[in-house]
Design a protein around this motif. Sequence first.
Motif: not given
Lengths: 481, 481
Positions: B130, B206, B448, B451, B461, B464
């Motif tokens: 991240r 997701g 994501n 976040n 992330r 994504e």
Amino acid sequence: MDAARSHIAAHDEAIIAELRALLAIPNVATDRADIRRNAEHLVAMLERRGAHARVLEAGDAPVAVYGEILAPGATRTLLFYAHFDGQPPGLPAQWVTPAFEPTLRGGRVEDNAAVIPWALARYPLDDDARIYARSASDDKSPIVAFLAALDAMRAAGIPPSTNIKFFLEGEEEAGSPNLSRMLMEHRDLLNADVWIFGDGPMDPRGMPRVALGVRGVVSFGVTVYGPAMGLHSGHYGNVAPNPAARLAHLIASMRAEDGRILIDGLETPPPSAEIRALARDAYDTPGMLAGPQLHATEAGVSYGEAILRPALNVTQLEYGGVGAARNAIDAAASASFDIRLAPGITPAQAHNLVERHLQSQGYALVSDAPTPEQRRSHARLARLDWGDLGYPAAAASLRDPAVRHVVDVISAATEGQARIAPTLGGSLPIAPIGEVLDTPFVIVSIVNADNNQHAPNENVRVREFHRGIELYAALLAADTW
Amino acid sequence: MDAARSHIAAHDEAIIAELRALLAIPNVATDRADIRRNAEHLVAMLERRGAHARVLEAGDAPVAVYGEILAPGATRTLLFYAHFDGQPPGLPAQWVTPAFEPTLRGGRVEDNAAVIPWALARYPLDDDARIYARSASDDKSPIVAFLAALDAMRAAGIPPSTNIKFFLEGEEEAGSPNLSRMLMEHRDLLNADVWIFGDGPMDPRGMPRVALGVRGVVSFGVTVYGPAMGLHSGHYGNVAPNPAARLAHLIASMRAEDGRILIDGLETPPPSAEIRALARDAYDTPGMLAGPQLHATEAGVSYGEAILRPALNVTQLEYGGVGAARNAIDAAASASFDIRLAPGITPAQAHNLVERHLQSQGYALVSDAPTPEQRRSHARLARLDWGDLGYPAAAASLRDPAVRHVVDVISAATEGQARIAPTLGGSLPIAPIGEVLDTPFVIVSIVNADNNQHAPNENVRVREFHRGIELYAALLAADTW
């Protein structure tokens, strides 16, 4: 009453000097030493009248004062109650003259009446003059007035028609938490046929008032829970239950728009037409509405009738913090309430009825912030917090011969001017007298209504103080029942 | 998408370097100099891709960025929207690493993932890695992802199927007060067949999410008046109207227990069964309820269906002060509200409907504390305070061919995994695009869900972010409609 008037004309300087000396002793209930100084001073005042008097103790409670004067051959006993403690005076800057330095003025502070130095006072004091001090009205004046009435009767050679007892309390302004205990520990001393309460102001229109009851009181808080944490009102509007909206529905379920209590069992049946007529007549409804600029009473009836009913008051709402509102659905909303109870419902019963009402509205009650498990298993969660236990209403019956006697004497002494109020709107811990001693009572209020009771610049007006001496004299001298 | 994957495999270091450089420029909307620095940096990024790009001004508004890349022979134009300003980062102590020093970690701060020094980073970055910085997700990543998708297509020799425009806003987090003006002053540049919004998070499960609308919002406060001053709840209970109880009844009249709005005209008819089915499927109802430990949605339906309806949120209650409750009936009680509007009701209409509702409940509206004269002539008085004007809901129609095209491309690119949300629960000032430009829009969120948007430790992330590049590439390359 003529005898009282003559006595005042001849001895007002001494009467006022006795009041001044009593007012000069600070009397906040939390200061035990000051309370004891007041009590000892009062015992000495009673003993000067030949009373058997003593300081009453009950554990570590602030002390009280007891006194008795037996009348040869009397079959009835009248007990005079007043409290000698006072509300804390608050900020000295709010008092134009110090709270415990009794000060004479030609009229009202609010009208810029000048101070009259005591050395220049002319007796009997002028009707419109006022004495400023904490407890000038609430309740030291009634004590001094009652003793002055006794002196007047003796000076005129009129024997009292009843035995006379005194119970002077030292913690009324602290809510009388030890009153029941004090009464229980000294019940043999305190038996009487009727208690006369010297507390409270008279009618604002200037008419003496006799009151036969008070409403009870019980306080509580309700917290209604929503999401476990504050949530964005966009993402969660219609999703997370809004605790403030739930609280609003709950309040609406507890109380109709006209104030009628919807909690099952709390609203008592209306009193008799006779009581309602007395209540209507006892209070100046337009006068009570004028100050706070009210359009009408909430209940839509006269002031006196409105206060015959129990009242559910919302006293606080808290939700979403203070300052600018955030766009959030918060985790909880709280309201505080008091209920002014009508006779027939005890505080303990009120607790149960409120609790049952919340449950009837689908709320599971928690004693702390809800756990995740409680949140999972209940759609609606609330916490109920009780304040002090509170106290029940008290009501004396006009059918009681002693009560009737007092009312009749005061009515006759005022040529029918006195107003007979079935109840006061507020609450006083009077109920123990009925509960512990099973004795009826009458509240005979003598001081001016604009006395700034509980506030800075408390005062008593001389007109009402002198008239109070006359009324108490009438009560002492009247043929008994 | 294959081309995008290859491009990421070969050039992730450069892509991430571009993101890092953009994140390092502070971007609070109130700092005009910083906003201009961001804008000039973005113009340079666009120009590197051969776009015609420029800083857009509109009076003294924070600047925006415009860019265009025309595709030879294209008959359609797709406009990509994102904002490059960010929420103020708040207290530095709440950030584990500084908000404007982009920091790489192997995973989540909350899971104690360690910092990976940039010098030691291995490219392509790991899926679970991240990048922490203000605007890492909201919205600088989508901007960089879109440009990387463009680069990937070019590297693979795949020409874009449409003209591409960019409108990058510099004051979205300040509520876009100048957006209408900006659109009006530059409407000739900004015409397009569809706007793609790169804002917002994807589904917490997701799955990519495409959203076709937002709720509108309008805020207001209501103050209900009782007596002219606070009154003793004993003397005045049932006599003085209790403003908190009145407010509770008013709220209950505005909003049913299940959240249904009872204000005439505000509740809109339910959308079609097709829309409701999409909404139900678009959101993870148990997931949305789990975090805040909710028993069920307030509306009793799925999350997606609940947010199709307008919501009346109580956001604040104020009455009786804070701290211990006093036994008083206070002079006024206040509530704050927001309404999340469904399509079809403008903020101005909502104003009128709320005002009319208060009047229908017997309230005369005052613009200031009521005068004695107003109190005398009206039984019920309230004040209504409007906040910002607010903005209406926006909804794109699936029947619009451009909208349908974008939805179909994203659905195909995710093999049907993408969720089509008819609306988001929150509010974005999207409506001007429809109102000023009459252009449909689709919100294609790629970052994501966890976040930390608007909060400390905002992050994106890598999984994504990379997938977002692929999705945007699919959009750029797809056959047009």
